[in-house]
Design an enzyme around this catalytic site. Structure first.
Site, PDB file in Angstrom:
ATOM      1  N   ASP A  62      12.780  61.028 -62.315  1.00  0.00           N
ATOM      2  CA  ASP A  62      14.136  61.601 -62.401  1.00  0.00           C
ATOM      3  C   ASP A  62      14.098  63.089 -62.777  1.00  0.00           C
ATOM      4  OD1 ASP A  62      14.846  59.045 -61.851  1.00  0.00           O
ATOM      5  OD2 ASP A  62      15.898  58.665 -63.723  1.00  0.00           O
ATOM      6  N   ASP A  89      12.108  58.564 -57.905  1.00  0.00           N
ATOM      7  CA  ASP A  89      13.500  59.013 -57.734  1.00  0.00           C
ATOM      8  C   ASP A  89      13.680  60.431 -58.270  1.00  0.00           C
ATOM      9  OD1 ASP A  89      13.969  56.422 -56.794  1.00  0.00           O
ATOM     10  OD2 ASP A  89      14.606  55.699 -58.749  1.00  0.00           O
TER      11      ASP A  89
END
Length: 234
Positions: A62, A89
């Site tokens: 992230d 991600d």
């Protein structure tokens, strides 16, 4: 700008924010067994007309959250000549973002394993998501170990319509031959994922698991289409 330990990312929520020639780094050590949540963002934007020029966004999970003020508002972001690094991600959110002429670097997990996802868009229906263009995606990771992306339906919101397009980009052999995958019970095939004229060992021909834009479709997937009349200043 380095985030030590495991704080939240640098946050920039105003419209018309610009960052140039800066590094945003979160050096949290994922191997810290005392912390189960391994997320440690480097930068979050939530405004409209954001320019990130010649910046670095470095982390693991992230890394870069490209958001908007709300699901109903537009958050346009132009990223050029950037270095963006992570593993899970690590480019995510609901912004309408162009990532142009940038180096996307894949890194191993804290335990030395390879595997992850470049993008996790959470685009609202009727809005544009992530456009990767004229870039390269590579890293010192195992062959066929990374997905290009997966659909993030934040909070289980089925009304979202995540979108990621990767075009005219060099893909290393680190990218899986089936580059998109499901997330939290949501199928990527129900959302908007595709490629166009990518090159490199990680590119592949059109197929059920690898949708490609036609030339006619690609004409509507240009940088200007994403920015909607806004021209980022030099």
């Amino acid at each position: 700008m380095v985030r030590r330990g495991r704080p939240g990312p640098c946050r920039h929520e105003a419209d018309d924010f610009q960052a140039r020639n800066l590094q945003f780094v979160n050096d949290f050590n994922e191997a810290n067994s005392a912390i189960a949540d391994k997320q440690a963002g480097a930068l979050r934007t939530a405004g409209d007309r954001i320019v990130l020029d010649n910046i670095g966004a470095v982390g693991d999970q992230d890394t870069l959250l490209l958001d908007s003020a709300s699901k109903s508002t537009v958050g346009r972001v132009y990223i050029g000549n950037a270095w963006i690094q992570g593993n899970v991600d690590f480019i995510f959110g609901r912004a309408s973002a162009v990532i142009d002429k940038s180096a996307i670097r894949l890194v191993k997990r804290y335990d030395g394993s390879s595997g992850g996802y470049v993008a996790a868009p959470s685009t609202a229906a009727g809005k544009k998501g992530f456009l990767f263009i004229n870039s390269n995606i590579t890293g010192d990771v195992s062959s066929r170990s990374f997905y290009l992306g997966r659909p993030w339906h934040a909070g289980g919101d089925a009304s979202l319509d995540p979108q990621a397009i990767v075009r005219n980009t060099d893909l290393s052999a680190a990218i899986k031959t089936t580059p998109w995958t499901d997330m939290s019970g949501f199928s990527w095939k129900d959302d908007r994922f595709g490629e166009y004229k990518n090159t490199g060992a990680g590119s592949g021909a059109a197929g059920t698991d690898r949708p490609q834009l036609t030339d006619a479709q690609a004409a509507d997937y240009e940088i200007a289409d994403w920015l909607g009349g806004w021209q980022p200043s030099a």
